[in-house]
Design an enzyme around this catalytic site. Structure first.
Site, PDB file in Angstrom:
ATOM      1  N   SER A 183       0.998  -1.022   0.219  1.00  0.00           N
ATOM      2  CA  SER A 183      -0.427   0.296  -0.188  1.00  0.00           C
ATOM      3  C   SER A 183       0.730   1.130   0.096  1.00  0.00           C
ATOM      4  O   SER A 183       0.070   2.212  -0.495  1.00  0.00           O
ATOM      5  CB  SER A 183      -0.964   0.314   1.518  1.00  0.00           C
ATOM      6  OG  SER A 183      -0.195   0.782   2.333  1.00  0.00           O
ATOM      7  N   LYS A 300     -13.072   3.374  -1.427  1.00  0.00           N
ATOM      8  CA  LYS A 300     -13.441   2.480  -1.891  1.00  0.00           C
ATOM      9  C   LYS A 300     -14.292   2.471  -2.232  1.00  0.00           C
ATOM     10  O   LYS A 300     -15.340   2.192  -1.569  1.00  0.00           O
ATOM     11  CB  LYS A 300     -13.021   1.049  -0.777  1.00  0.00           C
ATOM     12  CG  LYS A 300     -12.149   1.467   0.302  1.00  0.00           C
ATOM     13  CD  LYS A 300     -10.948   1.199  -0.296  1.00  0.00           C
ATOM     14  CE  LYS A 300      -9.607   1.420   0.739  1.00  0.00           C
ATOM     15  NZ  LYS A 300      -9.001   1.087   0.525  1.00  0.00           N
TER      16      LYS A 300
END
Length: 347
Positions: A183, A300
């Site tokens: 990430s 998201k």
């Protein structure tokens, strides 16, 4: 053929098509999107392509990694001579650089070898014809030759000041061995794509303060410490020890979604798995309450109607922040089913 060509993540063609269609309608420009799922690109055809290009600065687009102004679409190219029809289509034009590319899709990746070899052959032919400058010249448009099949290519142009500086709009980043997680690449790419060089110099200075919400195992915190920021990492989970050993990190075992700082910070970053509208509302609270000056956070997205959700969340964030902000968002190469947002308060 006249219009815009946009590169995108494979599978996100409907989202880019919807975005281009809506933005064109808002600008009062007629046209239509041509897209097939998993092609890795969208063509927006319009007779007002120059006006459309001006109405859609690259930095404003969410789902386009690269935006190009189409000059010609060439089908049925003869493998024995692809250069002649391109020279004919480009007659009278001049460019400062040449990129030969293909979409970032499973079906187009086998064209990588053709793109490399053809570029080596095309470049001297263009220079001989006076179409391409002898040396790279950023004052002139860049020429893009985009192969979507061996006998099917688009000729397009971009202005270096209004285009991604990387082929296909993809910065090729390496995951360093001490990165706590993959990430980290998301935040590294966000800093490159969503901020320009001047902003990075002004907004990321050693000694600035930041909060990383939902920090474990420490990928985004690690990126911030590499910029010499002092970071409060908020997560009930553990951080990698070498991140704590930087001496720049305070780890608070708390719920990052509800934690608030005791005093205003320079930065807040957040990559938490939550419903995008909840994240947008929480991020707006940080700006409304004056808890941070700049932020990068991920939303998201659902599997369907991702453009609709993106527009809704960005509008919700801007409305609830209740103060003037600069907001940019992009579906990054290192993202998955998400977009990354940069927001900064106006001085």
């Amino acid at each position: 053929m006249s219009g815009l060509l946009g590169f995108c993540r494979q599978g996100f063609e409907p989202e880019l098509a919807a975005e281009l269609t809506e933005r064109a309608a808002m600008a009062g420009i007629a046209g239509y999107a041509r897209a097939q799922r998993n092609d890795g690109y969208v063509l927006f055809a319009s007779d007002e392509a120059d006006a459309l290009d001006r109405a859609m600065p690259s930095r404003d687009l969410v789902f386009a990694r690269q935006k190009l102004r189409v000059l010609a679409e060439l089908r049925g190219l003869d493998p024995r001579d692809r250069i002649s029809p391109m020279l004919a289509a480009l007659e009278g034009q001049r460019f400062g650089d040449l990129w030969v590319e293909h979409p970032d899709s499973d079906s187009a990746k086998p064209l990588a070898g053709l793109a490399r070899s053809f570029g080596n052959a095309l470049r001297p032919a263009l220079r001989k014809a006076g179409v391409l400058s002898a040396q790279d010249d950023t004052r002139l448009p860049r020429l893009h030759v985009v192969f979507v099949q061996g006998d099917h290519a688009f000729l397009a142009r971009s202005q270096p000041r209004d285009a991604s500086p990387w082929p296909l709009g993809i910065p090729r980043l390496k995951l360093l061995p001490d990165a706590p997680s993959r990430s980290a690449l998301k935040l590294e790419e966000a800093l490159l794509v969503l901020l320009d060089a001047d902003e990075r110099a002004r907004l990321l200075k050693p000694g600035m303060t930041a909060a990383d919400l939902g920090a474990a195992p420490g990928g985004w915190t690690w990126v911030l410490t590499r910029q010499h920021l002092r970071v409060t990492s908020v997560d009930n989970g553990p951080l990698r020890q070498h991140v704590l050993d930087t001496g720049l990190v305070e780890h608070l075992r708390a719920d990052g979604f509800h934690w608030k700082p005791a005093q205003s910070l320079d930065w807040m970053v957040c990559d938490m798995v939550e419903q995008p509208r909840r994240v947008a509302e929480r991020m707006a609270t940080w700006f409304r309450e004056g808890w941070c000056r700049h932020a990068i956070f991920n939303l998201k997205l659902p599997m369907k109607k991702r453009w609709d959700e993106t527009r809704l969340c960005l509008d919700l964030f801007a409305e609830q922040a209740s103060r003037p902000l600069t907001v940019r968002a992009r579906q990054l190469y290192h993202d998955r089913e998400e977009i990354t947002v940069f927001a900064t308060r106006h001085s």
